[in-house]
Enzyme design. Structure first.
Site, PDB file in Angstrom:
ATOM      1  N   HIS A 219      35.143  38.154   0.023  1.00  0.00           N
ATOM      2  CA  HIS A 219      36.018  38.212   1.207  1.00  0.00           C
ATOM      3  C   HIS A 219      36.749  36.876   1.293  1.00  0.00           C
ATOM      4  O   HIS A 219      37.512  36.533   0.396  1.00  0.00           O
ATOM      5  CB  HIS A 219      35.149  38.550   2.415  1.00  0.00           C
ATOM      6  CG  HIS A 219      35.874  38.892   3.684  1.00  0.00           C
ATOM      7  ND1 HIS A 219      37.234  39.003   3.764  1.00  0.00           N
ATOM      8  CD2 HIS A 219      35.420  39.154   4.941  1.00  0.00           C
ATOM      9  CE1 HIS A 219      37.581  39.308   5.015  1.00  0.00           C
ATOM     10  NE2 HIS A 219      36.495  39.401   5.753  1.00  0.00           N
ATOM     11  N   HIS A 259      41.966  44.788  -3.719  1.00  0.00           N
ATOM     12  CA  HIS A 259      41.787  44.867  -2.274  1.00  0.00           C
ATOM     13  C   HIS A 259      41.348  46.275  -1.914  1.00  0.00           C
ATOM     14  O   HIS A 259      41.783  47.234  -2.547  1.00  0.00           O
ATOM     15  CB  HIS A 259      43.118  44.534  -1.561  1.00  0.00           C
ATOM     16  CG  HIS A 259      42.941  44.206  -0.129  1.00  0.00           C
ATOM     17  ND1 HIS A 259      42.875  45.186   0.836  1.00  0.00           N
ATOM     18  CD2 HIS A 259      42.789  43.026   0.506  1.00  0.00           C
ATOM     19  CE1 HIS A 259      42.700  44.599   2.006  1.00  0.00           C
ATOM     20  NE2 HIS A 259      42.643  43.296   1.833  1.00  0.00           N
ATOM     21  N   ASP A 314      44.485  35.772  -1.237  1.00  0.00           N
ATOM     22  CA  ASP A 314      43.706  34.612  -1.665  1.00  0.00           C
ATOM     23  C   ASP A 314      44.127  34.089  -3.034  1.00  0.00           C
ATOM     24  O   ASP A 314      43.719  32.997  -3.430  1.00  0.00           O
ATOM     25  CB  ASP A 314      42.212  34.976  -1.687  1.00  0.00           C
ATOM     26  CG  ASP A 314      41.668  35.182  -0.285  1.00  0.00           C
ATOM     27  OD1 ASP A 314      42.328  34.741   0.669  1.00  0.00           O
ATOM     28  OD2 ASP A 314      40.597  35.789  -0.144  1.00  0.00           O
TER      29      ASP A 314
HETATM   30  N1  ACO Z   1      38.740  42.058 -11.149  1.00  0.00           N
HETATM   31  C1  ACO Z   1      38.254  42.979 -12.003  1.00  0.00           C
HETATM   32  N2  ACO Z   1      37.988  44.252 -11.644  1.00  0.00           N
HETATM   33  C2  ACO Z   1      38.202  44.598 -10.370  1.00  0.00           C
HETATM   34  C3  ACO Z   1      38.703  43.688  -9.428  1.00  0.00           C
HETATM   35  C4  ACO Z   1      38.984  42.375  -9.855  1.00  0.00           C
HETATM   36  N3  ACO Z   1      39.439  41.440  -9.019  1.00  0.00           N
HETATM   37  N4  ACO Z   1      38.826  44.306  -8.239  1.00  0.00           N
HETATM   38  C5  ACO Z   1      38.387  45.557  -8.416  1.00  0.00           C
HETATM   39  N5  ACO Z   1      38.014  45.730  -9.698  1.00  0.00           N
HETATM   40  C6  ACO Z   1      37.516  46.960 -10.304  1.00  0.00           C
HETATM   41  C7  ACO Z   1      36.002  47.042 -10.200  1.00  0.00           C
HETATM   42  O1  ACO Z   1      35.364  46.434 -11.301  1.00  0.00           O
HETATM   43  C8  ACO Z   1      35.768  48.531 -10.125  1.00  0.00           C
HETATM   44  O2  ACO Z   1      35.867  49.051 -11.434  1.00  0.00           O
HETATM   45  P1  ACO Z   1      34.949  50.307 -11.889  1.00  0.00           P
HETATM   46  O3  ACO Z   1      35.352  51.431 -10.962  1.00  0.00           O
HETATM   47  O4  ACO Z   1      35.341  50.481 -13.297  1.00  0.00           O
HETATM   48  O5  ACO Z   1      33.538  49.851 -11.673  1.00  0.00           O
HETATM   49  C9  ACO Z   1      36.970  49.031  -9.354  1.00  0.00           C
HETATM   50  O6  ACO Z   1      37.997  48.061  -9.559  1.00  0.00           O
HETATM   51  C10 ACO Z   1      36.708  49.170  -7.862  1.00  0.00           C
HETATM   52  O7  ACO Z   1      36.118  47.957  -7.377  1.00  0.00           O
HETATM   53  P2  ACO Z   1      35.256  47.873  -6.040  1.00  0.00           P
HETATM   54  O8  ACO Z   1      34.632  46.510  -5.981  1.00  0.00           O
HETATM   55  O9  ACO Z   1      34.375  49.063  -5.862  1.00  0.00           O
HETATM   56  O10 ACO Z   1      36.409  48.065  -5.015  1.00  0.00           O
HETATM   57  P3  ACO Z   1      36.512  47.487  -3.587  1.00  0.00           P
HETATM   58  O11 ACO Z   1      37.444  48.323  -2.838  1.00  0.00           O
HETATM   59  O12 ACO Z   1      35.173  47.243  -2.989  1.00  0.00           O
HETATM   60  O13 ACO Z   1      37.186  46.068  -3.996  1.00  0.00           O
HETATM   61  C11 ACO Z   1      37.297  43.782  -3.646  1.00  0.00           C
HETATM   62  C12 ACO Z   1      37.679  45.170  -3.160  1.00  0.00           C
HETATM   63  C13 ACO Z   1      35.825  43.512  -3.348  1.00  0.00           C
HETATM   64  C14 ACO Z   1      38.167  42.779  -2.862  1.00  0.00           C
HETATM   65  C15 ACO Z   1      37.559  43.628  -5.187  1.00  0.00           C
HETATM   66  O14 ACO Z   1      38.883  43.931  -5.500  1.00  0.00           O
HETATM   67  C16 ACO Z   1      37.185  42.237  -5.692  1.00  0.00           C
HETATM   68  O15 ACO Z   1      36.004  41.969  -5.970  1.00  0.00           O
HETATM   69  N6  ACO Z   1      38.197  41.306  -5.813  1.00  0.00           N
HETATM   70  C17 ACO Z   1      37.918  39.959  -6.227  1.00  0.00           C
HETATM   71  C18 ACO Z   1      37.537  39.146  -5.011  1.00  0.00           C
HETATM   72  C19 ACO Z   1      38.697  38.922  -4.075  1.00  0.00           C
HETATM   73  O16 ACO Z   1      39.787  38.554  -4.495  1.00  0.00           O
HETATM   74  N7  ACO Z   1      38.446  39.088  -2.753  1.00  0.00           N
HETATM   75  C20 ACO Z   1      39.451  38.875  -1.716  1.00  0.00           C
HETATM   76  C21 ACO Z   1      39.756  40.116  -0.992  1.00  0.00           C
HETATM   77  S1  ACO Z   1      41.101  39.872   0.151  1.00  0.00           S
HETATM   78  C22 ACO Z   1      40.446  39.027   1.442  1.00  0.00           C
HETATM   79  O17 ACO Z   1      39.280  39.029   1.720  1.00  0.00           O
HETATM   80  C23 ACO Z   1      41.390  38.227   2.262  1.00  0.00           C
END
Ligand code: ACO
Length: 381
Positions: A219, A259, A314
């Protein structure tokens, strides 16, 4: 198991007049106003803080009254300052904010009341300015500076944190950051705070709960995690190889990408990127990271774009904070994010408690063993 919505994805927990996100088209609006319009139109952070608490943009007299309530909050009790300065300088900046708000929860008498909630919220927004400036100076080993309320919330914060008069460019960037991070509907932090206030616990405890959730790298912690990735990569030339080894292989997540709601470029990231482009040349590290980020963004979009994974806010905000003079230290960028987001948290808490209050208490689907008889420890084989 089909009853469970993992991660509460697509579950609506409240209605709101505050913020709307169109994740497919990359649109973010506050009470109907797009963030692009607010930034290009020269809105001040305090006008938008008012918009969140009262639902309309203020007229001049209304803004003056509101600002004086915020300014009263700049004076925090001595025990709040001690809660920060008694902890090690190596402490996480958001944990220090949590300590400060937990100590306000201990000393302030608060009761939810429609006639006073917004006044308290205004003073909490003021408290947060002093707390965040104190946290920044404490982790950097600098003497604390009392806020001198001149020139608006952004400028007052920068003066108290950096201990010098900020430039116009810095104030404009800080004002934009305050607006861009001000609210985002009900992400993990706002939801955590809503769970707290749904028990009718006090507003300071609600903020403490929200801060605890914001702190994590998935987050608010992502701004710092993104910069740490840029630093690890080091230079533009090293981006491609790093990307192949870490991201294409699926070993690591690309921080600042992806996201839960946006399936396209985050509109906040676009504005932060413009500020990063303008400000990064002032700081050699920020400029190096900006160049790394440009190339990394290109590769990231080519690799992930078809899955709807794009830069989020971010990815670019850390470079802007660094260019303003905030070094990467102890999760301070997440603490700066919290300085903005506190307004959204408070506005959602008020909207929920005043208009749609019900204790948040979900269920869990039990998957453990059936009924068993207790065996005293001496008789267990
Ligand atoms: N890098 C690599 N793969 C990713 C990323 C990423 N940044 N984001 C999502 N994915 C992939 C996951 O590996 C997953 O793949 P799979 O289905 O093959 O297992 C798929 O996309 C879905 O990911 P989830 O984590 O289930 O999706 P969610 O909706 O929970 O993701 C999240 C949101 C947690 C923000 C994710 O994109 C992430 O971890 N990003 C990196 C951290 C980040 O930048 N956070 C900031 C968010 S914005 C904020 O808080 C202001």
């Amino acid at each position: 198991m089909e009853r469970i919505s993992r991660g509460l994805e697509d579950v609506d927990i409240k209605w709101t007049r505050l913020t709307t996100i169109d994740g497919e088209r990359g649109i973010l609006r506050y009470a109907g106003y797009s963030v692009e319009d607010l930034i290009s139109g020269g809105a001040s952070a305090e006008e938008i803080q008012y918009l969140f608490l009262y639902g309309e943009l203020p007229r001049e007299g209304e803004l003056r009254d509101f600002v004086s309530k915020v300014e009263r909050g700049y004076r925090v009790p001595a025990h709040v300052t001690s809660a920060i300065s008694n902890l090690p300088r190596s402490s996480d900046a958001v944990a220090l904010q949590m300590g400060a708000f937990a100590s306000l929860a201990a000393s302030e008498r608060f009761k939810w009341d429609k006639t006073t909630d917004r006044d308290v919220a205004a003073s909490v927004i003021g408290n947060m300015l002093t707390i965040t400036a104190d946290v920044y100076r404490h982790v950097n080993g600098l003497p604390l500076v009392e806020p001198d309320p001149r020139g608006g919330y952004a400028r007052t914060f920068l003066r108290a944190a950096l201990g010098r008069e900020p430039t116009d460019d810095e104030s404009r960037a800080m004002n934009a950051a305050l607006i861009l991070y001000m609210d985002h509907e009900v992400p993990a932090s706002t939801t955590a705070g809503l769970v707290v206030v749904s028990t009718l616990s006090d507003i300071y405890s609600g903020v403490t709960g929200a801060l605890a959730a914001l702190k994590g790298p998935l987050h608010g912690g992502a701004a710092e995690a993104a910069i740490a990735q840029f630093a690890e990569i080091g230079s533009e030339d090293a981006v491609e190889r790093w990307f192949q080894e870490n991201i294409v292989t699926g070993k690591r997540r690309l921080m600042g990408f992806g996201h839960r709601v946006y399936r396209t470029y985050d509109p906040r990231a676009r504005i932060f990127k413009e500020f990063a482009e303008r400000l990064a040349p002032r700081n050699p590290d920020a400029l190096r990271y900006y160049r790394v980020a440009l190339r990394l963004e290109e590769l990231g979009i080519a690799h992930f774009g078809s899955k709807g994974i794009y830069p989020n806010t971010d990815f670019w905000s850390g470079i802007v904070y660094m260019s303003m003079g905030f070094p990467l230290k102890n999760n301070i960028y997440t603490a700066l994010f919290a300085l903005s987001r506190i307004t959204g948290w408070l506005a959602h808490f008020i909207e929920y408690v005043e208009e749609q209050h019900r204790l948040i208490r979900p269920r869990a689907v039990y998957t453990g063993p059936g009924e068993r008889k207790f065996v005293p420890i001496s008789q267990r084989s």
